[in-house]
Motif scaffolding. Sequence first.
Motif, PDB file in Angstrom:
ATOM      1  N   LYS A   1       0.822  -1.203   0.000  1.00  0.00           N
ATOM      2  CA  LYS A   1       0.000   0.000   0.000  1.00  0.00           C
ATOM      3  C   LYS A   1       0.863   1.263   0.000  1.00  0.00           C
ATOM      4  N   GLY A   2       0.459   2.241  -0.812  1.00  0.00           N
ATOM      5  CA  GLY A   2       1.081   3.556  -0.777  1.00  0.00           C
ATOM      6  C   GLY A   2       2.467   3.651  -1.373  1.00  0.00           C
ATOM      7  N   GLU A   3       2.947   2.613  -2.034  1.00  0.00           N
ATOM      8  CA  GLU A   3       4.290   2.663  -2.598  1.00  0.00           C
ATOM      9  C   GLU A   3       4.292   3.426  -3.923  1.00  0.00           C
ATOM     10  N   PHE A   4       5.388   4.113  -4.193  1.00  0.00           N
ATOM     11  CA  PHE A   4       5.562   4.875  -5.429  1.00  0.00           C
ATOM     12  C   PHE A   4       5.431   3.941  -6.630  1.00  0.00           C
TER      13      PHE A   4
ATOM     14  N   ALA B   1       1.678   8.401 -15.908  1.00  0.00           N
ATOM     15  CA  ALA B   1       0.373   8.808 -16.424  1.00  0.00           C
ATOM     16  C   ALA B   1       0.061  10.247 -16.038  1.00  0.00           C
ATOM     17  N   HIS B   2       0.333  10.610 -14.794  1.00  0.00           N
ATOM     18  CA  HIS B   2       0.060  11.975 -14.346  1.00  0.00           C
ATOM     19  C   HIS B   2       0.927  12.989 -15.086  1.00  0.00           C
ATOM     20  N   GLU B   3       2.182  12.617 -15.379  1.00  0.00           N
ATOM     21  CA  GLU B   3       3.053  13.524 -16.133  1.00  0.00           C
ATOM     22  C   GLU B   3       2.529  13.712 -17.558  1.00  0.00           C
ATOM     23  N   MET B   4       2.025  12.633 -18.176  1.00  0.00           N
ATOM     24  CA  MET B   4       1.445  12.771 -19.512  1.00  0.00           C
ATOM     25  C   MET B   4       0.178  13.617 -19.473  1.00  0.00           C
TER      26      MET B   4
ATOM     27  N   CYS C   1      -5.024  -8.533 -10.177  1.00  0.00           N
ATOM     28  CA  CYS C   1      -5.481  -8.852  -8.820  1.00  0.00           C
ATOM     29  C   CYS C   1      -4.359  -9.328  -7.905  1.00  0.00           C
ATOM     30  N   VAL C   2      -3.188  -9.651  -8.454  1.00  0.00           N
ATOM     31  CA  VAL C   2      -2.043 -10.013  -7.611  1.00  0.00           C
ATOM     32  C   VAL C   2      -0.895  -9.032  -7.812  1.00  0.00           C
ATOM     33  N   ASP C   3      -1.134  -7.925  -8.511  1.00  0.00           N
ATOM     34  CA  ASP C   3      -0.109  -6.888  -8.643  1.00  0.00           C
ATOM     35  C   ASP C   3       0.091  -6.236  -7.276  1.00  0.00           C
ATOM     36  N   PRO C   4       1.305  -6.225  -6.744  1.00  0.00           N
ATOM     37  CA  PRO C   4       1.513  -5.671  -5.400  1.00  0.00           C
ATOM     38  C   PRO C   4       1.095  -4.205  -5.269  1.00  0.00           C
ATOM     39  N   LYS C   5       1.179  -3.432  -6.357  1.00  0.00           N
ATOM     40  CA  LYS C   5       0.857  -2.010  -6.312  1.00  0.00           C
ATOM     41  C   LYS C   5      -0.480  -1.707  -6.977  1.00  0.00           C
ATOM     42  N   ARG C   6      -1.398  -2.650  -6.939  1.00  0.00           N
ATOM     43  CA  ARG C   6      -2.657  -2.492  -7.675  1.00  0.00           C
ATOM     44  C   ARG C   6      -3.535  -1.370  -7.132  1.00  0.00           C
TER      45      ARG C   6
ATOM     46  N   GLY D   1      -2.836   1.717  -6.532  1.00  0.00           N
ATOM     47  CA  GLY D   1      -2.619   2.910  -7.345  1.00  0.00           C
ATOM     48  C   GLY D   1      -3.234   2.775  -8.723  1.00  0.00           C
ATOM     49  N   LEU D   2      -3.229   1.553  -9.281  1.00  0.00           N
ATOM     50  CA  LEU D   2      -3.838   1.316 -10.592  1.00  0.00           C
ATOM     51  C   LEU D   2      -5.351   1.479 -10.514  1.00  0.00           C
ATOM     52  N   TYR D   3      -5.948   0.946  -9.454  1.00  0.00           N
ATOM     53  CA  TYR D   3      -7.397   1.086  -9.275  1.00  0.00           C
ATOM     54  C   TYR D   3      -7.780   2.559  -9.112  1.00  0.00           C
ATOM     55  N   GLU D   4      -6.979   3.321  -8.348  1.00  0.00           N
ATOM     56  CA  GLU D   4      -7.268   4.739  -8.151  1.00  0.00           C
ATOM     57  C   GLU D   4      -7.182   5.501  -9.465  1.00  0.00           C
ATOM     58  N   LEU D   5      -6.175   5.167 -10.285  1.00  0.00           N
ATOM     59  CA  LEU D   5      -6.038   5.812 -11.584  1.00  0.00           C
ATOM     60  C   LEU D   5      -7.234   5.485 -12.468  1.00  0.00           C
ATOM     61  N   ALA D   6      -7.639   4.223 -12.475  1.00  0.00           N
ATOM     62  CA  ALA D   6      -8.787   3.813 -13.287  1.00  0.00           C
ATOM     63  C   ALA D   6     -10.053   4.561 -12.869  1.00  0.00           C
TER      64      ALA D   6
END
Length: 240
Positions: free
Chosen positions: A149-152, A159-162, A183-188, A190-195
């Motif tokens: 959770k919360g990792e860079f 995506a934000h820079e683009m 569903c097993v991506d350790p940093k998912r 952030g991906l869900y928040e972006l989506a």
Amino acid sequence: AEITCDLLEKYNVPFEQIYNYEPYVKRKSCSLIERTISPYGERSVGLCRGGRYIDITKMPTVPWLDDQKETLDIFLKMREALIRELNENPEESPCKDCMILYDTVCPAEYRIDDYVMATAPKPICNFKCSYCYADYFGDINIHEDNRKKGEFDKRVEFAHEMERRGIIHPSFTTLHFSDGEICVDPKRDGLYELADEYNNSWIYSNASIFSEEIADLMKKKKASIHVAIDSGTPETFKVI
């Protein structure tokens, strides 16, 4: 773009008289070069999905640096060099003999319709389907409790820079989450928040794990899920 080209060049219509005029260029190109971007996990950034077969196609990529402004600057220069070589010295281009190249008229400014985001630094998956081009992904020992959770996350920051430069935008860019199981991506997280910030996302999954976050995105009509329904083997098909 083709109609605009005809109006300007065949009929000498001043561009000021064309509603929603957008500068255009004529060149040899393809839809991947013009309208997509394909990062590979947090390893490198490329244009063509064929770039994952890097030893075969020799498609260029750029390394993903910690500074996403610098990463994007280098990527855009690489893209410009690829287009220039393709049109000025095609025999030396890695795109030589590609079947989807064509002479086209396209907008002068780079706008991305499809941002394809491979999952994980090196895409991971809890399945090992027989048809998968990357058979080293499969690891049945991966479970959904590996969350960081919360990792860079370079993918999200990129995506934000683009977005800041107007290259992608929630109104016209579709996010694609593929290569590996989200569903097993350790940093998912952030991906869900972006989506959740975008109007449309395509999530590719083997559907072996139920995700509340994906279900919520689907209820909001912000995402659609694309399931590998055959799942590689008769046994996994029965489970799905």
